[in-house]
Structure formats: structure tokens, C-alpha cells
Scaffold this active site. Structure first.
Site, PDB file in Angstrom:
ATOM      1  N   GLY A 272       0.783  -1.233   0.000  1.00 52.66           N
ATOM      2  CA  GLY A 272       0.000   0.000   0.000  1.00 52.66           C
ATOM      3  C   GLY A 272       0.815   1.283   0.000  1.00 52.66           C
TER       4      GLY A 272
ATOM      5  N   ASP B 126      -5.441   2.627  10.630  1.00 48.66           N
ATOM      6  CA  ASP B 126      -6.847   2.234  10.802  1.00 48.66           C
ATOM      7  C   ASP B 126      -7.036   1.596  12.177  1.00 48.66           C
ATOM      8  OD1 ASP B 126      -9.447   1.390  10.419  1.00 48.66           O
ATOM      9  OD2 ASP B 126      -8.907  -0.280   9.152  1.00 48.66           O
TER      10      ASP B 126
ATOM     11  N   LYS C 117      -7.540   7.331   9.871  1.00 50.72           N
ATOM     12  CA  LYS C 117      -9.002   7.279   9.959  1.00 50.72           C
ATOM     13  C   LYS C 117      -9.481   7.805  11.295  1.00 50.72           C
ATOM     14  CE  LYS C 117     -10.116   3.519   6.883  1.00 50.72           C
ATOM     15  NZ  LYS C 117     -10.682   2.177   6.752  1.00 50.72           N
TER      16      LYS C 117
ATOM     17  N   PHE D 198     -13.945   3.108   3.884  1.00 51.52           N
ATOM     18  CA  PHE D 198     -12.987   2.304   3.137  1.00 51.52           C
ATOM     19  C   PHE D 198     -12.587   3.064   1.876  1.00 51.52           C
ATOM     20  CE2 PHE D 198     -11.678  -1.047   0.186  1.00 51.52           C
ATOM     21  CZ  PHE D 198     -10.709  -1.654   0.971  1.00 51.52           C
TER      22      PHE D 198
ATOM     23  N   ASP E 124      -5.628  -0.586  -2.036  1.00 48.48           N
ATOM     24  CA  ASP E 124      -6.321  -1.540  -2.912  1.00 48.48           C
ATOM     25  C   ASP E 124      -7.634  -2.036  -2.333  1.00 48.48           C
ATOM     26  OD1 ASP E 124      -5.035  -3.138  -0.800  1.00 48.48           O
ATOM     27  OD2 ASP E 124      -5.776  -4.835  -1.966  1.00 48.48           O
TER      28      ASP E 124
ATOM     29  N   ARG F 245      -4.990   0.272  -7.091  1.00 49.98           N
ATOM     30  CA  ARG F 245      -3.805   0.940  -6.536  1.00 49.98           C
ATOM     31  C   ARG F 245      -3.300   2.044  -7.456  1.00 49.98           C
ATOM     32  NH1 ARG F 245      -2.038  -2.178  -2.168  1.00 49.98           N
ATOM     33  NH2 ARG F 245      -2.215  -4.433  -2.387  1.00 49.98           N
TER      34      ARG F 245
HETATM   35  P1  5GP Z   1      -4.141  -1.038  10.538  1.00 49.69           P
HETATM   36  O1  5GP Z   1      -3.074  -2.070  10.761  1.00 49.69           O
HETATM   37  O2  5GP Z   1      -3.841   0.307  11.161  1.00 49.69           O
HETATM   38  O3  5GP Z   1      -5.508  -1.545  10.851  1.00 49.69           O
HETATM   39  O4  5GP Z   1      -4.284  -0.780   8.993  1.00 49.69           O
HETATM   40  C1  5GP Z   1      -3.253  -0.583   8.212  1.00 49.69           C
HETATM   41  C2  5GP Z   1      -3.389  -1.336   6.929  1.00 49.69           C
HETATM   42  O5  5GP Z   1      -4.713  -1.796   6.641  1.00 49.69           O
HETATM   43  C3  5GP Z   1      -3.030  -0.390   5.827  1.00 49.69           C
HETATM   44  O6  5GP Z   1      -1.653  -0.474   5.570  1.00 49.69           O
HETATM   45  C4  5GP Z   1      -3.871  -0.863   4.671  1.00 49.69           C
HETATM   46  O7  5GP Z   1      -3.158  -1.849   3.979  1.00 49.69           O
HETATM   47  C5  5GP Z   1      -5.073  -1.506   5.307  1.00 49.69           C
HETATM   48  N1  5GP Z   1      -6.229  -0.571   5.313  1.00 49.69           N
HETATM   49  C6  5GP Z   1      -6.768   0.031   6.388  1.00 49.69           C
HETATM   50  N2  5GP Z   1      -7.804   0.811   6.043  1.00 49.69           N
HETATM   51  C7  5GP Z   1      -7.928   0.716   4.712  1.00 49.69           C
HETATM   52  C8  5GP Z   1      -8.819   1.328   3.733  1.00 49.69           C
HETATM   53  O8  5GP Z   1      -9.709   2.126   4.011  1.00 49.69           O
HETATM   54  N3  5GP Z   1      -8.613   0.967   2.445  1.00 49.69           N
HETATM   55  C9  5GP Z   1      -7.648   0.101   2.060  1.00 49.69           C
HETATM   56  N4  5GP Z   1      -7.554  -0.144   0.761  1.00 49.69           N
HETATM   57  N5  5GP Z   1      -6.785  -0.472   2.921  1.00 49.69           N
HETATM   58  C10 5GP Z   1      -6.922  -0.161   4.242  1.00 49.69           C
HETATM   59 MG    MG Z   2      -0.895  -1.862   4.209  1.00 48.84          MG
END
Ligand code: 5GP
Ligand code: MG
Length: 184
Positions: free
Chosen positions: A48, A107, A135, A156, A163, A169
Site C-alpha cells: 500500500g 486504521d 481514519k 474504506f 487496494d 492501486r
Molecule cells: P491497521 O493495521 O492500522 O488496521 O491498517 C493498516 C493497513 O490496513 C493499511 O496499511 C492498509 O493496507 C489496510 N487498510 C486500512 N484501512 C484501509 C482502507 O480504508 N482501504 C484500504 N484499501 N486499505 C486499508
Molecule cells: Mg498496508
């Protein structure tokens, strides 16, 4: 692909302008005097953060190495975190180096929460973190990050490296998808 888009949340022009500011701030914080003769390693969280990192680092005129880490939290068609899992570590030797982790979005916070201590354990002199998006969720605010590009609603999003099922992407803007696209 474009018929799947509900709307543009952050345009490519806004992304570019904000990256300029972030890069200036990161450059100032990593001036040679502040690094005590040390060097930096940038660690993009793949896949990402690939596009964000490539735009960001070309505006940071400091000697740096790049090491990658692949973490999966939204496998396949997930639109909610399934917990972070390290799939590959190609960070290289970081003993005594100042590391900057770069991720696309904060997130649940699981990724940063896992990666930052892991890099410290690998011997980094310091570990800072930078995310393009954060977020509006309590879990995302509970984790410390040093640099944040944009605060966004708890939706999202895809594009600019992010992606859905590995697609989208390559969209230049950060967008939301129509409900029916990820409801299927
Ligand atoms: P966390 O570990 O903080 O929950 O989320 C980080 C990873 O989750 C990001 O690097 C991404 O890959 C994925 N992610 C979290 N939220 C989103 C979103 O709204 N859209 C997409 N495409 N990926 C997300
Ligand atoms: Mg990621």
C-alpha cells in the site's frame, strides 16, 4: 474501473501539496546535526505505501537506504482489518540507523503497533512513523505516529497505492467505492 468510484475524497493535487509539506518537515527533523552522524533507512510497508513512499522520498534530499516490509491486514476482499501479519522482511541491516516507517493508512493501528517495536528490536537507533491517512477511529488515535498526511472519515478508501482485492492501486486520487463493489 472508473465506474466503480463513488467519489474523490482527496485529489492528486491535494496529495502532492501535502507531500511537499511532509517532506519538508521530515527533512528538517533528520538534518545531519539531529542524526549525530547517523543515517536513515526508509521502510515502506508494502504494498500500500509503495506510491506514497516513492513520491515522498524524492523530495527528501538526505542520504538514505530503503528496506521493505510486507504486512497484510486486509487480505483479498476484506474491508475490515483481519489483524496484521508480517509476510516478508527485507529491511536489511538497520543496527544504529534511524528508521522511518511509511504506511498508507492508520486504521486499527495493528500494523504500526507491530512494526515499530520489531524495528527497535532489530537494533534501530530510532524509529519514527509516517502515514498518509489516519481514519477517524479511536484505535487509530491510540497509536503514536510522528507524521500524518490527512485525517479522513472512517470509510474504506482505495487509490494512490491502496487496494481492494489488489485492484485500484493505480488510481491517482484517493477515492471511495460504490457500495455494490465491495458488497459483492
Ligand atoms: P491497521 O493495521 O492500522 O488496521 O491498517 C493498516 C493497513 O490496513 C493499511 O496499511 C492498509 O493496507 C489496510 N487498510 C486500512 N484501512 C484501509 C482502507 O480504508 N482501504 C484500504 N484499501 N486499505 C486499508
Ligand atoms: Mg498496508
Amino acid at each position: 474501473m472508473h465506474s466503480d468510484i463513488e467519489g474523490i475524497l482527496i485529489s492528486q493535487q491535494r496529495i502532492a501539496a501535502r507531500i511537499k509539506e511532509l517532506a519538508a518537515q521530515i527533512t528538517a527533523d533528520h538534518s545531519p546535526s539531529k542524526l549525530d552522524g547517523g543515517e536513515i533507512t526508509i521502510v515502506p510497508i508494502m504494498t500500500g505505501a509503495m506510491i506514497f513512499t516513492s513520491d515522498l522520498i524524492r523530495q527528501i534530499p538526505i542520504a538514505m537506504k530503503i528496506g521493505m516490509m510486507t504486512v497484510s491486514s486486509y487480505p483479498g476482499k476484506s474491508v475490515q482489518s483481519r489483524g496484521s501479519q508480517m509476510l516478508a522482511n527485507q529491511v536489511g541491516e538497520i543496527t544504529g540507523r534511524h528508521v522511518l516507517v511509511v504506511d498508507d493508512i492508520l486504521d486499527s493501528g495493528g500494523t504500526i503497533h507491530m512494526v515499530v517495536p520489531a524495528l527497535r528490536e532489530m537494533g534501530a537507533a530510532s524509529v519514527k512513523s509516517c502515514v498518509l491517512l489516519r481514519k477517524d477511529r479511536p484505535t487509530a488515535h491510540a497509536v503514536h505516529v510522528d507524521y500524518v498526511g490527512f485525517e479522513i472519515p472512517d470509510k474504506f478508501v482505495v487509490g494512490y497505492g491502496l487496494d481492494y482485492n489488489d485492484y485500484y492501486r493505480n488510481l491517482p486520487d484517493i477515492v471511495t467505492l460504490k457500495e455494490q463493489v465491495h458488497a459483492t
